[in-house]
Design a protein around this motif. Structure first.
Motif, PDB file in Angstrom:
ATOM      1  N   VAL A  22       0.864  -1.181   0.000  1.00  0.00           N
ATOM      2  CA  VAL A  22       0.000   0.000   0.000  1.00  0.00           C
ATOM      3  C   VAL A  22       0.899   1.230   0.000  1.00  0.00           C
ATOM      4  N   LEU A  23       1.017   1.844  -1.160  1.00  0.00           N
ATOM      5  CA  LEU A  23       1.860   3.023  -1.318  1.00  0.00           C
ATOM      6  C   LEU A  23       1.125   4.064  -2.158  1.00  0.00           C
ATOM      7  N   PRO A  24      -0.041   4.522  -1.699  1.00  0.00           N
ATOM      8  CA  PRO A  24      -0.806   5.452  -2.535  1.00  0.00           C
ATOM      9  C   PRO A  24      -0.019   6.727  -2.819  1.00  0.00           C
ATOM     10  N   PHE A  25      -0.009   7.107  -4.047  1.00  0.00           N
ATOM     11  CA  PHE A  25       0.673   8.298  -4.545  1.00  0.00           C
ATOM     12  C   PHE A  25       2.191   8.234  -4.417  1.00  0.00           C
ATOM     13  N   GLY A  26       2.749   7.100  -3.986  1.00  0.00           N
ATOM     14  CA  GLY A  26       4.200   7.006  -3.814  1.00  0.00           C
ATOM     15  C   GLY A  26       4.956   7.297  -5.088  1.00  0.00           C
ATOM     16  N   ASN A  27       4.624   6.590  -6.140  1.00  0.00           N
ATOM     17  CA  ASN A  27       5.327   6.799  -7.395  1.00  0.00           C
ATOM     18  C   ASN A  27       4.954   8.137  -8.020  1.00  0.00           C
ATOM     19  N   ASP A  28       3.718   8.564  -7.831  1.00  0.00           N
ATOM     20  CA  ASP A  28       3.307   9.872  -8.344  1.00  0.00           C
ATOM     21  C   ASP A  28       4.165  10.978  -7.741  1.00  0.00           C
ATOM     22  N   LEU A  29       4.372  10.899  -6.430  1.00  0.00           N
ATOM     23  CA  LEU A  29       5.171  11.926  -5.750  1.00  0.00           C
ATOM     24  C   LEU A  29       6.629  11.894  -6.198  1.00  0.00           C
ATOM     25  N   ILE A  30       7.159  10.700  -6.374  1.00  0.00           N
ATOM     26  CA  ILE A  30       8.553  10.591  -6.815  1.00  0.00           C
ATOM     27  C   ILE A  30       8.717  11.164  -8.221  1.00  0.00           C
ATOM     28  N   VAL A  90      -8.621  -2.738 -16.825  1.00  0.00           N
ATOM     29  CA  VAL A  90      -7.172  -2.558 -16.643  1.00  0.00           C
ATOM     30  C   VAL A  90      -6.761  -1.148 -17.060  1.00  0.00           C
ATOM     31  N   ALA A  91      -7.343  -0.645 -18.142  1.00  0.00           N
ATOM     32  CA  ALA A  91      -7.013   0.709 -18.610  1.00  0.00           C
ATOM     33  C   ALA A  91      -7.424   1.763 -17.582  1.00  0.00           C
ATOM     34  N   VAL A  92      -8.626   1.650 -17.063  1.00  0.00           N
ATOM     35  CA  VAL A  92      -9.095   2.609 -16.056  1.00  0.00           C
ATOM     36  C   VAL A  92      -8.241   2.503 -14.802  1.00  0.00           C
ATOM     37  N   ALA A  93      -7.936   1.283 -14.381  1.00  0.00           N
ATOM     38  CA  ALA A  93      -7.112   1.086 -13.182  1.00  0.00           C
ATOM     39  C   ALA A  93      -5.710   1.662 -13.369  1.00  0.00           C
ATOM     40  N   GLY A  94      -5.150   1.488 -14.554  1.00  0.00           N
ATOM     41  CA  GLY A  94      -3.797   1.987 -14.814  1.00  0.00           C
ATOM     42  C   GLY A  94      -3.712   3.501 -14.852  1.00  0.00           C
ATOM     43  N   PHE A  95      -4.770   4.140 -15.310  1.00  0.00           N
ATOM     44  CA  PHE A  95      -4.742   5.594 -15.432  1.00  0.00           C
ATOM     45  C   PHE A  95      -5.237   6.310 -14.179  1.00  0.00           C
ATOM     46  N   SER A  96      -6.042   5.645 -13.394  1.00  0.00           N
ATOM     47  CA  SER A  96      -6.663   6.284 -12.222  1.00  0.00           C
ATOM     48  C   SER A  96      -5.714   6.352 -11.034  1.00  0.00           C
ATOM     49  N   PHE A 127      -8.441   4.310  -6.356  1.00  0.00           N
ATOM     50  CA  PHE A 127      -8.978   3.310  -7.277  1.00  0.00           C
ATOM     51  C   PHE A 127      -8.292   1.976  -6.994  1.00  0.00           C
ATOM     52  N   PRO A 128      -9.046   0.892  -6.934  1.00  0.00           N
ATOM     53  CA  PRO A 128      -8.492  -0.415  -6.521  1.00  0.00           C
ATOM     54  C   PRO A 128      -7.690  -1.118  -7.614  1.00  0.00           C
ATOM     55  N   PHE A 129      -6.551  -0.569  -7.963  1.00  0.00           N
ATOM     56  CA  PHE A 129      -5.688  -1.115  -9.006  1.00  0.00           C
ATOM     57  C   PHE A 129      -5.361  -2.584  -8.751  1.00  0.00           C
ATOM     58  N   THR A 130      -4.908  -2.891  -7.538  1.00  0.00           N
ATOM     59  CA  THR A 130      -4.499  -4.260  -7.195  1.00  0.00           C
ATOM     60  C   THR A 130      -5.644  -5.238  -7.390  1.00  0.00           C
ATOM     61  N   THR A 131      -6.824  -4.864  -6.949  1.00  0.00           N
ATOM     62  CA  THR A 131      -7.987  -5.739  -7.081  1.00  0.00           C
ATOM     63  C   THR A 131      -8.305  -5.999  -8.547  1.00  0.00           C
ATOM     64  N   VAL A 132      -8.279  -4.972  -9.365  1.00  0.00           N
ATOM     65  CA  VAL A 132      -8.587  -5.132 -10.790  1.00  0.00           C
ATOM     66  C   VAL A 132      -7.590  -6.077 -11.453  1.00  0.00           C
ATOM     67  N   PHE A 153       1.150  -0.824 -19.128  1.00  0.00           N
ATOM     68  CA  PHE A 153       2.288   0.010 -19.506  1.00  0.00           C
ATOM     69  C   PHE A 153       1.829   1.293 -20.203  1.00  0.00           C
ATOM     70  N   VAL A 154       0.940   1.159 -21.177  1.00  0.00           N
ATOM     71  CA  VAL A 154       0.486   2.319 -21.946  1.00  0.00           C
ATOM     72  C   VAL A 154      -0.268   3.305 -21.051  1.00  0.00           C
ATOM     73  N   THR A 155      -1.174   2.797 -20.222  1.00  0.00           N
ATOM     74  CA  THR A 155      -1.966   3.717 -19.390  1.00  0.00           C
ATOM     75  C   THR A 155      -1.123   4.335 -18.276  1.00  0.00           C
ATOM     76  N   ARG A 156      -0.211   3.576 -17.716  1.00  0.00           N
ATOM     77  CA  ARG A 156       0.669   4.161 -16.700  1.00  0.00           C
ATOM     78  C   ARG A 156       1.599   5.206 -17.320  1.00  0.00           C
ATOM     79  N   ALA A 157       2.104   4.928 -18.510  1.00  0.00           N
ATOM     80  CA  ALA A 157       2.942   5.914 -19.191  1.00  0.00           C
ATOM     81  C   ALA A 157       2.150   7.191 -19.465  1.00  0.00           C
ATOM     82  N   ALA A 158       0.902   7.044 -19.873  1.00  0.00           N
ATOM     83  CA  ALA A 158       0.050   8.219 -20.108  1.00  0.00           C
ATOM     84  C   ALA A 158      -0.186   8.976 -18.809  1.00  0.00           C
ATOM     85  N   ARG A 159      -0.465   8.234 -17.745  1.00  0.00           N
ATOM     86  CA  ARG A 159      -0.694   8.874 -16.444  1.00  0.00           C
ATOM     87  C   ARG A 159       0.541   9.645 -15.977  1.00  0.00           C
ATOM     88  N   PHE A 160       1.710   9.023 -16.077  1.00  0.00           N
ATOM     89  CA  PHE A 160       2.929   9.693 -15.627  1.00  0.00           C
ATOM     90  C   PHE A 160       3.322  10.840 -16.554  1.00  0.00           C
TER      91      PHE A 160
END
Length: 185
Positions: A18-26, A92-98, A102-107, A126-133
Motif C-alpha cells: 500500500v503506497l498510494p501516490f508514492g510513485n506519483d510523488l517521486i 485494466v485501462a481505467v485502473a492503470g490511469f486512475s 482506485f483499486p488497481f491491485t484488485t482489478v 504500460f500504456v496507461t501508466r505511461a500516459a498517467r505519468f
C-alpha cells in the motif's frame, strides 16, 4: 535514486503493498527538480509498474477463482465478476490511469484470475501508466516549483512521516492478508 527510484517504486506500488501516490510523488518531484530527465522518469515508472503488475497477476492466477473468492468474499465476488469479467481491457485501462484510491491491485488480480491474457494486462498497464505519468509530468513542469516549496515545509514533512507510517502498517496488513489465506493449488 535517480531514474531507478520510479522504477523500484513502480514495482512496489503495483504489487501487494500500500503506497498510494508514492510513485506519483517521486515522478512529480524528480520532474520538477530535473525537467531534462522527464521522458526517462516516465519510462522508468511505467516499466516498474508493469513488472509489479506482472508479479501480482502471476500470484493471483495461481490463487485461482477459489482463492479470489476467499480473499474478496462470497458477496463481492459475483459483483466483481460481473463488472470486470466481461470488460477486462477497459478495467485494466481505467485502473492503470486512475490515481488512488482506485483499486488497481484488485482489478489486476481479478482479470488475471479470469484468464485475461497476462501480456494484454501488461501492455495495457504500460500504456496507461505511461500516459498517467506523462500527464503528471506536464503538471510538474507547470506547477512543480510551487509544490516543492510546500513540500519542503516542516508541517508537510511531518505529515508525510505519518502517512508513510500508515502505509507501512497497511502494507504489512496487506501482505499478512494474502499470506494467511489458504492457497488453492
Amino acid at each position: 535514486m535517480g531514474y531507478f527510484g520510479p522504477f523500484l517504486m513502480g514495482i512496489l506500488d503495483s504489487s501487494f503493498l500500500v503506497l498510494p501516490f508514492g510513485n506519483d510523488l517521486i515522478v512529480f518531484g524528480l520532474v520538477a527538480q530535473r525537467p531534462h530527465g522527464t521522458p526517462w522518469y516516465v519510462l522508468s515508472a511505467a516499466c516498474g509498474s508493469t513488472i509489479g503488475a506482472a508479479i501480482l497477476a502471476t500470484v493471483s492466477r495461481k490463487l485461482g477463482e477459489e482463492g479470489l473468492r476467499k480473499i474478496v468474499g462470497e458477496k463481492r465476488y459475483p459483483k466483481l465478476k460481473g463488472r470486470i469479467g466481461n470488460h477486462s481491457a477497459a478495467a485494466v485501462a481505467v485502473a492503470g490511469f486512475s490515481p488512488p484510491p482506485f483499486p488497481f491491485t484488485t482489478v489486476i488480480a481479478v482479470v488475471s484470475v479470469f484468464d485475461y491474457s497476462i501480456w494484454r494486462i501488461l501492455a495495457i498497464n504500460f500504456v496507461t501508466r505511461a500516459a498517467r505519468f506523462t500527464v503528471l509530468s506536464v503538471l510538474a513542469l507547470k506547477f512543480g516549483k510551487q509544490v516543492l516549496r510546500i513540500a519542503r515545509s516542516s508541517p508537510f514533512e511531518w505529515g508525510m512521516a505519518v502517512f508513510i507510517a500508515v502505509c507501512l502498517v497497511a502494507s504489512g496488513f496487506s501482505i499478512w492478508h494474502w499470506l494467511r489465506k489458504p492457497h488453492i493449488p
